[in-house]
Design a protein around this motif. Structure first.
Motif, PDB file in Angstrom:
ATOM      1  N   MET A  19       0.846  -1.201   0.000  1.00 26.55           N
ATOM      2  CA  MET A  19       0.000   0.000   0.000  1.00 26.55           C
ATOM      3  C   MET A  19       0.883   1.254   0.000  1.00 26.55           C
ATOM      4  O   MET A  19       1.781   1.378   0.828  1.00 26.55           O
ATOM      5  N   THR A  20       0.638   2.144  -0.922  1.00 27.68           N
ATOM      6  CA  THR A  20       1.361   3.417  -0.958  1.00 27.68           C
ATOM      7  C   THR A  20       0.630   4.427  -0.071  1.00 27.68           C
ATOM      8  O   THR A  20      -0.569   4.637  -0.223  1.00 27.68           O
ATOM      9  N   THR A  21       1.376   5.019   0.852  1.00 27.10           N
ATOM     10  CA  THR A  21       0.757   5.985   1.771  1.00 27.10           C
ATOM     11  C   THR A  21       1.248   7.389   1.459  1.00 27.10           C
ATOM     12  O   THR A  21       2.451   7.659   1.459  1.00 27.10           O
ATOM     13  N   ILE A  22       0.292   8.259   1.169  1.00 23.59           N
ATOM     14  CA  ILE A  22       0.582   9.670   0.914  1.00 23.59           C
ATOM     15  C   ILE A  22       0.071  10.463   2.117  1.00 23.59           C
ATOM     16  O   ILE A  22      -1.043  10.219   2.603  1.00 23.59           O
ATOM     17  N   LEU A  23       0.876  11.388   2.577  1.00 22.34           N
ATOM     18  CA  LEU A  23       0.454  12.257   3.675  1.00 22.34           C
ATOM     19  C   LEU A  23       0.070  13.618   3.110  1.00 22.34           C
ATOM     20  O   LEU A  23       0.889  14.280   2.456  1.00 22.34           O
ATOM     21  N   GLY A  24      -1.160  14.019   3.355  1.00 17.85           N
ATOM     22  CA  GLY A  24      -1.622  15.338   2.938  1.00 17.85           C
ATOM     23  C   GLY A  24      -1.478  16.328   4.079  1.00 17.85           C
ATOM     24  O   GLY A  24      -1.875  16.047   5.209  1.00 17.85           O
ATOM     25  N   ILE A  25      -0.891  17.476   3.779  1.00 15.52           N
ATOM     26  CA  ILE A  25      -0.698  18.507   4.804  1.00 15.52           C
ATOM     27  C   ILE A  25      -1.422  19.775   4.370  1.00 15.52           C
ATOM     28  O   ILE A  25      -1.002  20.446   3.424  1.00 15.52           O
ATOM     29  N   PRO A  26      -2.527  20.103   5.049  1.00 21.58           N
ATOM     30  CA  PRO A  26      -3.216  21.346   4.726  1.00 21.58           C
ATOM     31  C   PRO A  26      -2.551  22.510   5.447  1.00 21.58           C
ATOM     32  O   PRO A  26      -2.316  22.458   6.654  1.00 21.58           O
ATOM     33  N   ALA A  46     -11.021   9.981  -0.840  1.00 19.43           N
ATOM     34  CA  ALA A  46     -11.912   9.026  -1.506  1.00 19.43           C
ATOM     35  C   ALA A  46     -11.622   8.898  -2.993  1.00 19.43           C
ATOM     36  O   ALA A  46     -12.293   8.137  -3.690  1.00 19.43           O
ATOM     37  N   LEU A  47     -10.631   9.630  -3.480  1.00 19.72           N
ATOM     38  CA  LEU A  47     -10.352   9.647  -4.918  1.00 19.72           C
ATOM     39  C   LEU A  47      -8.992   9.035  -5.235  1.00 19.72           C
ATOM     40  O   LEU A  47      -8.477   9.207  -6.338  1.00 19.72           O
ATOM     41  N   MET A  48      -8.422   8.341  -4.250  1.00 22.48           N
ATOM     42  CA  MET A  48      -7.082   7.777  -4.457  1.00 22.48           C
ATOM     43  C   MET A  48      -7.154   6.565  -5.374  1.00 22.48           C
ATOM     44  O   MET A  48      -8.146   5.824  -5.385  1.00 22.48           O
ATOM     45  N   PRO A  49      -6.085   6.324  -6.145  1.00 22.47           N
ATOM     46  CA  PRO A  49      -6.059   5.125  -6.990  1.00 22.47           C
ATOM     47  C   PRO A  49      -5.955   3.873  -6.127  1.00 22.47           C
ATOM     48  O   PRO A  49      -5.560   3.942  -4.958  1.00 22.47           O
ATOM     49  N   GLU A  50      -6.287   2.755  -6.726  1.00 21.48           N
ATOM     50  CA  GLU A  50      -6.200   1.489  -6.003  1.00 21.48           C
ATOM     51  C   GLU A  50      -4.773   1.249  -5.524  1.00 21.48           C
ATOM     52  O   GLU A  50      -3.807   1.569  -6.242  1.00 21.48           O
ATOM     53  N   GLY A  51      -4.641   0.746  -4.317  1.00 24.08           N
ATOM     54  CA  GLY A  51      -3.311   0.460  -3.793  1.00 24.08           C
ATOM     55  C   GLY A  51      -2.656   1.638  -3.118  1.00 24.08           C
ATOM     56  O   GLY A  51      -1.493   1.570  -2.717  1.00 24.08           O
ATOM     57  N   ALA A  52      -3.387   2.744  -2.993  1.00 19.05           N
ATOM     58  CA  ALA A  52      -2.827   3.941  -2.343  1.00 19.05           C
ATOM     59  C   ALA A  52      -3.847   4.516  -1.373  1.00 19.05           C
ATOM     60  O   ALA A  52      -5.057   4.397  -1.576  1.00 19.05           O
ATOM     61  N   GLN A  53      -3.334   5.114  -0.310  1.00 22.76           N
ATOM     62  CA  GLN A  53      -4.217   5.780   0.651  1.00 22.76           C
ATOM     63  C   GLN A  53      -3.652   7.146   0.995  1.00 22.76           C
ATOM     64  O   GLN A  53      -2.441   7.362   0.943  1.00 22.76           O
ATOM     65  N   VAL A  62       0.890   9.422  -7.343  1.00 29.38           N
ATOM     66  CA  VAL A  62       1.146   8.066  -6.824  1.00 29.38           C
ATOM     67  C   VAL A  62       2.020   7.283  -7.817  1.00 29.38           C
ATOM     68  O   VAL A  62       2.950   6.567  -7.412  1.00 29.38           O
ATOM     69  N   ALA A  63       1.759   7.439  -9.105  1.00 28.54           N
ATOM     70  CA  ALA A  63       2.585   6.751 -10.113  1.00 28.54           C
ATOM     71  C   ALA A  63       4.036   7.227 -10.016  1.00 28.54           C
ATOM     72  O   ALA A  63       4.980   6.440 -10.122  1.00 28.54           O
ATOM     73  N   PHE A  64       4.230   8.514  -9.796  1.00 28.78           N
ATOM     74  CA  PHE A  64       5.574   9.091  -9.628  1.00 28.78           C
ATOM     75  C   PHE A  64       6.248   8.523  -8.379  1.00 28.78           C
ATOM     76  O   PHE A  64       7.422   8.130  -8.393  1.00 28.78           O
TER      77      PHE A  64
END
Ligand SMILES: Cc1cc2nc3c(=O)[nH]c(=O)nc-3n(C[C@H](O)[C@H](O)[C@H](O)COP(=O)(O)O)c2cc1C
Length: 183
Positions: free
Chosen positions: A1-8, A26-33, A178-180
Protein backbone atom coordinates in the motif's frame (compact mmCIF):
# COMPACT_ATOMS: atom_id res chain seq x y z
CA UNK A 1 0.00 0.00 0.00
CA UNK A 2 1.36 3.42 -0.96
CA UNK A 3 0.76 5.99 1.77
CA UNK A 4 0.58 9.67 0.91
CA UNK A 5 0.45 12.26 3.67
CA UNK A 6 -1.62 15.34 2.94
CA UNK A 7 -0.70 18.51 4.80
CA UNK A 8 -3.22 21.35 4.73
CA UNK A 9 -1.50 24.68 5.29
CA UNK A 10 -4.25 26.25 7.35
CA UNK A 11 -5.46 26.09 10.94
CA UNK A 12 -8.94 27.25 10.01
CA UNK A 13 -11.67 24.77 10.88
CA UNK A 14 -13.44 25.43 7.58
CA UNK A 15 -10.23 25.44 5.55
CA UNK A 16 -10.79 25.03 1.82
CA UNK A 17 -7.37 23.46 1.50
CA UNK A 18 -8.21 20.87 4.11
CA UNK A 19 -11.50 20.23 2.27
CA UNK A 20 -9.54 19.53 -0.89
CA UNK A 21 -7.44 16.91 0.88
CA UNK A 22 -10.46 15.38 2.61
CA UNK A 23 -12.07 14.98 -0.82
CA UNK A 24 -8.89 13.42 -2.19
CA UNK A 25 -9.05 10.63 0.39
CA UNK A 26 -11.91 9.03 -1.51
CA UNK A 27 -10.35 9.65 -4.92
CA UNK A 28 -7.08 7.78 -4.46
CA UNK A 29 -6.06 5.12 -6.99
CA UNK A 30 -6.20 1.49 -6.00
CA UNK A 31 -3.31 0.46 -3.79
CA UNK A 32 -2.83 3.94 -2.34
CA UNK A 33 -4.22 5.78 0.65
CA UNK A 34 -4.16 9.40 1.74
CA UNK A 35 -3.79 10.38 5.37
CA UNK A 36 -4.28 14.01 6.42
CA UNK A 37 -2.08 15.65 9.06
CA UNK A 38 -2.95 18.93 10.75
CA UNK A 39 -0.69 21.70 11.98
CA UNK A 40 -2.41 22.11 15.34
CA UNK A 41 -0.13 22.59 18.32
CA UNK A 42 2.96 23.58 16.33
CA UNK A 43 4.43 26.68 18.00
CA UNK A 44 6.25 29.49 16.23
CA UNK A 45 9.84 28.50 15.55
CA UNK A 46 12.15 29.86 18.23
CA UNK A 47 15.81 28.86 18.25
CA UNK A 48 15.99 29.44 21.99
CA UNK A 49 13.16 26.97 22.57
CA UNK A 50 14.85 24.44 20.31
CA UNK A 51 18.16 24.88 22.16
CA UNK A 52 16.67 24.57 25.63
CA UNK A 53 13.76 22.15 25.11
CA UNK A 54 14.44 20.41 21.81
CA UNK A 55 11.86 19.70 19.13
CA UNK A 56 8.24 20.20 20.31
CA UNK A 57 6.10 17.06 20.51
CA UNK A 58 3.68 18.24 17.80
CA UNK A 59 6.62 18.79 15.43
CA UNK A 60 8.13 15.38 16.19
CA UNK A 61 4.75 13.78 15.49
CA UNK A 62 4.48 15.53 12.11
CA UNK A 63 8.08 14.70 11.21
CA UNK A 64 7.49 11.03 11.98
CA UNK A 65 4.35 10.98 9.86
CA UNK A 66 6.25 12.56 6.95
CA UNK A 67 9.11 10.08 7.37
CA UNK A 68 6.65 7.16 7.38
CA UNK A 69 4.88 8.35 4.21
CA UNK A 70 5.90 7.45 0.67
CA UNK A 71 5.22 11.01 -0.42
CA UNK A 72 3.53 14.20 0.74
CA UNK A 73 0.93 16.44 -0.84
CA UNK A 74 0.90 19.98 0.48
CA UNK A 75 -2.35 21.90 0.07
CA UNK A 76 -1.11 25.45 0.30
CA UNK A 77 -3.29 28.49 0.75
CA UNK A 78 -1.98 31.69 -0.80
CA UNK A 79 -1.40 34.71 1.39
CA UNK A 80 -0.34 37.97 -0.20
CA UNK A 81 1.02 36.24 -3.24
CA UNK A 82 3.06 33.64 -1.35
CA UNK A 83 2.84 30.76 1.10
CA UNK A 84 1.17 31.29 4.49
CA UNK A 85 3.44 31.72 7.50
CA UNK A 86 1.75 28.97 9.48
CA UNK A 87 2.69 26.38 6.88
CA UNK A 88 6.19 27.71 6.27
CA UNK A 89 6.74 27.70 10.02
CA UNK A 90 5.71 24.04 10.24
CA UNK A 91 8.05 23.01 7.43
CA UNK A 92 10.86 25.07 9.00
CA UNK A 93 10.38 23.17 12.25
CA UNK A 94 10.34 19.88 10.33
CA UNK A 95 13.75 20.76 8.88
CA UNK A 96 15.23 20.79 12.40
CA UNK A 97 17.67 19.53 13.48
CA UNK A 98 19.60 19.48 10.19
CA UNK A 99 20.97 15.99 10.96
CA UNK A 100 17.41 14.66 10.74
CA UNK A 101 16.65 16.13 7.32
CA UNK A 102 17.85 13.04 5.48
CA UNK A 103 15.33 10.88 7.37
CA UNK A 104 12.38 13.24 7.05
CA UNK A 105 12.58 15.45 3.97
CA UNK A 106 15.50 14.64 1.67
CA UNK A 107 14.42 12.86 -1.50
CA UNK A 108 10.84 12.74 -0.18
CA UNK A 109 8.43 12.98 -3.13
CA UNK A 110 6.30 16.12 -2.81
CA UNK A 111 3.44 17.66 -4.76
CA UNK A 112 1.75 21.01 -4.29
CA UNK A 113 -1.86 21.93 -4.86
CA UNK A 114 -4.08 24.64 -3.47
CA UNK A 115 -7.49 26.23 -3.29
CA UNK A 116 -8.61 29.82 -2.96
CA UNK A 117 -11.83 31.78 -3.20
CA UNK A 118 -9.79 34.04 -5.48
CA UNK A 119 -9.15 33.70 -9.18
CA UNK A 120 -5.55 32.54 -9.56
CA UNK A 121 -5.79 29.18 -7.79
CA UNK A 122 -2.76 29.70 -5.45
CA UNK A 123 -0.32 29.62 -8.37
CA UNK A 124 1.93 32.20 -6.68
CA UNK A 125 2.00 30.25 -3.41
CA UNK A 126 2.74 26.99 -5.22
CA UNK A 127 5.60 28.57 -7.14
CA UNK A 128 6.95 30.15 -3.95
CA UNK A 129 7.35 26.67 -2.48
CA UNK A 130 9.73 25.57 -5.22
CA UNK A 131 12.74 27.32 -3.69
CA UNK A 132 12.00 25.76 -0.31
CA UNK A 133 11.61 22.30 -1.80
CA UNK A 134 14.91 22.70 -3.63
CA UNK A 135 16.71 23.93 -0.51
CA UNK A 136 15.46 20.89 1.40
CA UNK A 137 16.46 18.62 -1.49
CA UNK A 138 13.03 17.05 -1.73
CA UNK A 139 11.81 15.34 -4.88
CA UNK A 140 9.09 17.55 -6.44
CA UNK A 141 6.54 16.20 -8.88
CA UNK A 142 6.23 18.69 -11.71
CA UNK A 143 3.97 16.86 -14.14
CA UNK A 144 0.64 17.73 -12.52
CA UNK A 145 -0.76 21.04 -11.38
CA UNK A 146 -3.96 21.68 -9.54
CA UNK A 147 -5.02 25.24 -8.85
CA UNK A 148 -8.56 25.52 -7.59
CA UNK A 149 -10.09 28.99 -8.00
CA UNK A 150 -13.45 30.22 -6.64
CA UNK A 151 -13.42 27.17 -4.40
CA UNK A 152 -16.37 28.40 -2.31
CA UNK A 153 -18.58 27.73 -5.34
CA UNK A 154 -17.43 24.12 -5.58
CA UNK A 155 -18.43 22.89 -2.10
CA UNK A 156 -21.76 21.89 -0.60
CA UNK A 157 -23.20 23.29 2.63
CA UNK A 158 -21.12 20.85 4.68
CA UNK A 159 -17.91 21.98 2.99
CA UNK A 160 -17.53 18.88 0.82
CA UNK A 161 -16.08 19.18 -2.65
CA UNK A 162 -18.97 18.36 -4.96
CA UNK A 163 -17.90 19.91 -8.27
CA UNK A 164 -17.43 16.95 -10.58
CA UNK A 165 -14.88 18.65 -12.82
CA UNK A 166 -12.63 19.50 -9.86
CA UNK A 167 -13.10 16.01 -8.41
CA UNK A 168 -11.94 14.54 -11.74
CA UNK A 169 -8.89 16.82 -11.74
CA UNK A 170 -8.11 15.85 -8.16
CA UNK A 171 -8.43 12.14 -8.95
CA UNK A 172 -6.06 12.51 -11.92
CA UNK A 173 -3.62 14.58 -9.85
CA UNK A 174 -3.46 11.95 -7.13
CA UNK A 175 -3.10 9.10 -9.62
CA UNK A 176 -0.24 10.92 -11.33
CA UNK A 177 1.55 11.63 -8.10
CA UNK A 178 1.15 8.07 -6.82
CA UNK A 179 2.59 6.75 -10.11
CA UNK A 180 5.57 9.09 -9.63
CA UNK A 181 6.03 7.92 -6.03
CA UNK A 182 5.78 4.25 -7.00
CA UNK A 183 8.16 4.58 -9.94
C1 LIG B 1 -3.56 37.59 5.04
C2 LIG B 1 -4.28 36.97 3.87
C3 LIG B 1 -3.78 37.16 2.60
C4 LIG B 1 -4.40 36.57 1.50
N1 LIG B 1 -3.85 36.69 0.26
C5 LIG B 1 -4.37 35.99 -0.78
C6 LIG B 1 -3.69 35.95 -2.03
O1 LIG B 1 -2.63 36.54 -2.23
N2 LIG B 1 -4.23 35.21 -3.02
C7 LIG B 1 -5.41 34.50 -2.84
O2 LIG B 1 -5.85 33.83 -3.78
N3 LIG B 1 -6.07 34.51 -1.66
C8 LIG B 1 -5.57 35.24 -0.62
N4 LIG B 1 -6.20 35.23 0.60
C9 LIG B 1 -7.47 34.54 0.74
C10 LIG B 1 -7.24 33.06 1.03
O3 LIG B 1 -7.12 32.37 -0.18
C11 LIG B 1 -8.43 32.52 1.85
O4 LIG B 1 -8.43 33.12 3.13
C12 LIG B 1 -8.45 31.01 1.97
O5 LIG B 1 -9.69 30.63 2.53
C13 LIG B 1 -7.30 30.48 2.81
O6 LIG B 1 -7.21 29.07 2.76
P1 LIG B 1 -8.01 28.10 3.78
O7 LIG B 1 -9.47 28.18 3.39
O8 LIG B 1 -7.45 26.74 3.51
O9 LIG B 1 -7.79 28.59 5.17
C14 LIG B 1 -5.59 35.84 1.70
C15 LIG B 1 -6.11 35.68 3.00
C16 LIG B 1 -5.47 36.24 4.06
C17 LIG B 1 -6.00 36.02 5.47
Amino acid sequence: MTTILGIPGSLRRGSFNRALLEAARALMPEGAQLEVAGLDGIPLYDGDVEASQGIPAAVTALKDRIAAADGIVVATPEYNGSMPGVLKNAIDWCSRPPEDQARVLRDRPVAMLGATPGRLGTILAQDAWLGVVRTLRMRPWYQGRLMVSAVHDLLDDEGRLVDSNTRDQLRAFMAGFVAFVDD
